[in-house]
Design an enzyme around this catalytic site. Structure first.
Site, PDB file in Angstrom:
ATOM      1  N   ASP A 228       0.821  -1.201   0.000  1.00 24.55           N
ATOM      2  CA  ASP A 228       0.000   0.000   0.000  1.00 24.55           C
ATOM      3  C   ASP A 228       0.865   1.266   0.000  1.00 24.55           C
ATOM      4  OD1 ASP A 228      -2.819   1.124   0.658  1.00 24.55           O
ATOM      5  OD2 ASP A 228      -1.532   2.068   2.162  1.00 24.55           O
ATOM      6  N   GLU A 301       1.590  -0.455  -5.108  1.00 24.86           N
ATOM      7  CA  GLU A 301       0.591   0.554  -5.443  1.00 24.86           C
ATOM      8  C   GLU A 301       1.227   1.930  -5.576  1.00 24.86           C
ATOM      9  OE1 GLU A 301      -1.587   2.500  -2.545  1.00 24.86           O
ATOM     10  OE2 GLU A 301      -3.216   3.081  -3.867  1.00 24.86           O
TER      11      GLU A 301
HETATM   12  C1  NOJ Z   1      -4.178   3.380  -0.576  1.00 28.27           C
HETATM   13  C2  NOJ Z   1      -5.397   2.558  -0.315  1.00 28.27           C
HETATM   14  O1  NOJ Z   1      -5.760   1.875  -1.472  1.00 28.27           O
HETATM   15  C3  NOJ Z   1      -6.465   3.508   0.179  1.00 28.27           C
HETATM   16  O2  NOJ Z   1      -7.721   2.892   0.245  1.00 28.27           O
HETATM   17  C4  NOJ Z   1      -6.031   4.027   1.521  1.00 28.27           C
HETATM   18  O3  NOJ Z   1      -6.934   5.004   1.971  1.00 28.27           O
HETATM   19  C5  NOJ Z   1      -4.638   4.640   1.446  1.00 28.27           C
HETATM   20  N1  NOJ Z   1      -3.703   3.869   0.665  1.00 28.27           N
HETATM   21  C6  NOJ Z   1      -4.058   4.768   2.819  1.00 28.27           C
HETATM   22  O4  NOJ Z   1      -3.686   3.520   3.312  1.00 28.27           O
END
Ligand code: NOJ
Ligand code: MG
Length: 601
Positions: A228, A301
């Protein structure tokens, strides 16, 4: 036996061996279909209106049935749910409303039984402010002082009692990224909500803690991680006074509380993030060496540009990173007005950063972005699936995409996503992610078969009576059935091993040609627009057979799989899309094999 016949047989066996050795070079994940499960909204097993682990386990056979090889799970860890699980208060435990550690073990067992790989969401950038590390850090407990990014207030000449944030950095969820902590009498940095303090990756103890967490879940049998907010872990090092510099204004908006107000040169996409991923890759590889089993994989991501994404695969010194730096380009670079030329550019430019020996991947949606059908238009749901699933590489499907779920209208009163709540009543709809997180639509019964309780945490989409797994299973050209046939088709040799080419035939018609010498050739044809179009396949594919067969057709098509069409005169109705198959004649097949034989010898 006649010598000619012997020669023929020996040619056949040589090429079979060759094909086999080709297949061996593809690891399990390289052509896989992955499914993203958002636990809160997939399936509720206990009637509280909130999805849970047992619900997911119950439905794993569905994932198998639609052709998935694995799934990645959004966080199911213990969390106060300020950001619906992305605020973790214990990285080694399960959120009680989602189940128990035992439920998770059962899920792994069932996944293994079905041959599904399990990928967990790994959230290293921040924890919850309710995590014990944060409590200890706020308390300046020995060893924990520097677990987070703490800074003194900037002196406030107007009011010495009102602390000012150390600099202008902004939160992705609006307003200052600095939160005052009374106890410690300092600010802490939080890129997301104030309940998600950023961990300090310049502290080697934090780096070790996060590695231990990876090992903990590997020991439980997981097959990899989706990392993430990977580009947000490291901030610029502080200067000699311990200060962080302000970020420059971007000039793109007047709204000084909006994240886009600043250019994030000190907080996002620093090279150290990539180096951290290389370390995690090494950890996974060492784990495999010690414990055996299949390759454990990393997905990262990052929404940044291609030059930022590319090093996540590897660097020139030979460090390996993520097998799948997520490719979000089909989300970020395309919209309802995109032309076939845009499609070609977006796909070709991504393929240009995927070196030989690495795999492409394609993502059409997730829990943070408007759903495919809403973003690209409902008429293009099948076309987009055809494009994604006939391109080479890995596919990632967000739950509900395969049945054509669309964004659900959520009122201000119903809004729970902090990204929406922080915007206020007038602007919440522009930022809230609730519309894409509504309960999965299983059938046409009350509450779409998501729960047998009396309510759901977010409302069920109003189209659930027709858009659901049960109804679509019995409609021949439903989104679901088209999706399933595509998943099946892409397991064939041409899609696994064949060449690929994208073609913008004109502004409105986009094509993908997949070709494998020893197998059939396929052409994906997509009419993006509202007028019918006629195409002569001979103009863009050499030596094309005169007659082509429809392999898969979109929902609105008047054709059926198995129908044939004259290659020189293919008519596409408005928004129609199909995959055509060009069978090679036996002669051509033999010729190809003979040529191959000469090449080998
Ligand atoms: C990316 C995640 O996909 C999202 O849903 C989240 O709010 C943020 N990172 C913080 O973890
Ligand atoms: Mg439940």
């Amino acid at each position: 036996m006649h010598w000619m016949w012997l020669l023929f047989l020996s040619i056949l066996s040589t090429s079979a061996i060759r094909l086999k050795s080709d297949q061996h070079t593809k690891d399990w994940w390289e052509r896989a279909g992955f499914y993203q499960v958002y636990p809160r909204s997939f399936k509720d097993s206990d009637g509280d209106g909130i999805g849970d682990l047992n619900g997911i386990t119950e439905k794993l056979s569905y994932l198998k049935d639609i052709g998935m090889r694995g799934f990645w799970l959004s966080p199911m860890y213990k969390s106060p749910m300020a950001d619906f699980g992305y605020d973790i208060s214990d990285f080694r435990d399960i959120q009680p409303e989602y189940g128990t550690m035992n439920d998770f073990r059962n899920q792994i067992t069932e996944a293994k039984r079905l041959g599904l790989k399990v990928i967990l969401d790994f959230v290293p950038n921040h924890s919850s402010d309710e995590h014990e590390w944060f409590v200890k850090s706020a308390n300046r407990e020995a060893g924990y002082e520097d677990y987070y990014v703490w800074r003194d207030a900037k002196p406030n000449p107007d009011d010495p009692n009102k602390p000012l944030p150390p600099n202008n950095w902004l939160s992705g969820f609006r307003g200052s990224a600095w939160q005052w902590n009374e106890q410690r009498q300092q600010f802490y940095y939080h890129l997301f909500t104030a309940k998600q303090p950023d961990l300090n990756f310049r502290n080697p103890k934090v780096v070790e803690e996060m590695k231990d967490i990876l090992l903990f879940w590997l020991d439980l049998g997981v097959d990899g991680f989706r990392i993430d907010s990977v580009g947000c872990m490291f901030e610029v090092p502080a200067n000699e006074n311990g200060d962080f510099p302000d970020e420059p204004l971007s000039g793109t908006t007047e709204d000084s509380e909006d994240f886009a107000y600043l250019e994030h040169i000190y907080t996002i996409d620093r090279l150290e993030n990539v180096e951290m991923v290389y370390q995690w890759r090494t950890l996974l590889e060492n784990y495999q060496t010690q414990h055996g089993g299949d390759t454990r994989i990393l997905m990262t991501e990052s929404w940044s540009n291609l030059d930022i994404i590319k090093p996540y695969f590897k660097d020139i010194q030979g460090h390996e990173g993520a097998q799948m730096p997520f490719n979000f380009r089909l989300i970020t670079e395309l919209n309802i007005t995109s032309t076939a030329y845009d499609f070609k550019n977006v796909i070709d430019s991504w393929m240009a950063i995927v070196d030989d020996g690495y795999a492409a991947n394609w993502v059409l949606g997730n829990h943070d972005r408007s759903r495919l059908g809403t973003r690209m238009g409902e008429q293009r749901i099948d076309s987009m699936a055809m494009i994604e699933l006939t391109l080479p590489g890995v596919s990632v499907t967000y739950q509900g995409e395969e049945i054509g779920m669309t964004d659900v209208d959520i009122s201000w009163e119903e809004t729970v996503d902090p990204a929406g709540c922080n915007e206020g009543i007038d602007n919440y709809a522009a930022k809230s992610r609730d519309p894409v997180r509504t309960p999965f639509q299983w059938d046409d019964s009350n509450l779409a078969g998501f729960t047998n309780g009396t309510g759901t945490w977010l409302p069920v989409g109003s189209n659930y009576r027709s858009i659901n797994v049960k109804v679509e299973s019995s409609v021949a050209k439903s989104h679901l059935n088209i999706f399933k046939s595509l998943m099946k088709l892409r397991e064939s040799d041409t899609f696994l091993y064949g060449d690929w080419r994208t073609i913008a035939i004109n502004e409105q018609v986009f094509a993908i040609v997949r070709d494998l010498k020893s197998s059939n050739r396929y052409i994906t044809l997509v009419n993006l627009g509202s007028s019918s179009q006629t195409v002569d396949a001979g103009k863009f594919v050499k030596n094309i057979s005169k007659i082509l067969i429809y392999a898969i057709v979109s929902g609105a098509s008047s054709h059926n799989p198995g129908d044939s069409v004259t290659a020189s005169n293919i008519v596409l109705q408005p928004y129609e899309a199909f995959v055509l198959e060009a069978e090679r004649s036996v002669d051509r097949k033999m010729r190809a094999e003979i040529c191959e034989r000469w090449l080998i010898d």
